[in-house]
Design a protein around this motif. Structure first.
Motif, PDB file in Angstrom:
ATOM      1  N   SER A  31       0.867  -1.177   0.033  1.00  0.00           N
ATOM      2  CA  SER A  31      -0.020   0.092  -0.173  1.00  0.00           C
ATOM      3  C   SER A  31       0.885   1.239   0.007  1.00  0.00           C
ATOM      4  O   SER A  31       0.482   2.426  -0.276  1.00  0.00           O
ATOM      5  N   ASP A  51      -5.497  -1.014  -1.332  1.00  0.00           N
ATOM      6  CA  ASP A  51      -6.213  -0.202  -0.518  1.00  0.00           C
ATOM      7  C   ASP A  51      -6.737  -0.624   0.909  1.00  0.00           C
ATOM      8  O   ASP A  51      -6.774   0.296   1.678  1.00  0.00           O
ATOM      9  N   THR A  52      -6.577  -1.941   1.009  1.00  0.00           N
ATOM     10  CA  THR A  52      -7.093  -2.435   2.353  1.00  0.00           C
ATOM     11  C   THR A  52      -6.576  -3.803   2.680  1.00  0.00           C
ATOM     12  O   THR A  52      -6.143  -4.569   1.878  1.00  0.00           O
TER      13      THR A  52
END
Length: 203
Positions: A31, A51-52
């Protein structure tokens, strides 16, 4: 069939699975939370920054399934302790070997974090996975494909292919798929006999 752990002179390659890497630590790397310029790293890669943590977990689970099916073997790249400086125990990136059994060819791929660029890890990791492809999986060739415009990959790939007597097969139109849509790509190959002759001379 696909090895879980490989050692080279300077590197440890460990299967990239949820058992071998902390999901949150790997998420930080993928990330950009680890402090890397992740956009520079992924500019020419077929994936975007994560993103996560959930995305990272699903990615690792998918790789584990592919490994179990004999479709892909991705490895964490870690420098061994020694002369490489204070980052020895960190993950430098990943390298992979994806067998295309119908073509008897293994596709090599790698990405490295910026602090580990320029250390020769590309060549060292690819040489070992080429050995696995030919000596363990009994494949006939290995191939490397990089996106057109990726100057760093072009230089490293040309050096590797020249070392083992391979060739640049050409520029393929709209062959590359990934973020930003299709793009031209370059394909290189090293055949089993080319690797064998040059690996022996390289020793």
């Amino acid at each position: 069939m696909l090895p879980e752990r490989i050692e080279t002179d300077r590197l440890e390659l460990t299967a990239l699975t949820p058992e071998n890497v902390d999901v949150l630590a790997y998420y930080d790397i993928c990330s950009g939370n680890a402090g890397d310029d992740i956009d520079a790293v992924t500019e020419h890669l077929p994936w975007e920054p994560h993103d996560t943590p959930k995305e990272t977990k699903e990615f690792l689970d998918r790789l584990a399934d592919q490994r179990a099916a004999g479709e892909n073997a991705e490895f964490l790249v870690r420098p061994k302790g020694g002369d490489e400086g204070p980052d020895d125990d960190r993950i430098a990136g990943t390298v992979g070997l994806a067998p295309h059994w119908d073509r008897r060819t293994g596709e090599l791929g790698i990405w490295l974090r910026e602090p580990f660029w320029g250390r020769g890890y590309y060549d060292e990791a690819f040489a070992e996975l080429a050995r696995v492809a030919f000596e363990r999986l009994d494949l006939d060739a290995v191939e490397i494909v990089h996106r057109h415009g990726n100057a760093n990959s072009r230089r490293a790939t040309e050096k590797f292919v020249e070392r083992f007597g391979g060739r640049h097969e050409g520029r393929l139109r709209n062959y590359w798929t990934g973020p930003g849509g299709p793009a031209d790509a370059h394909r290189y190959t090293v055949a089993r006999d080319e690797y064998g002759a040059n690996a022996e001379a390289d020793r």
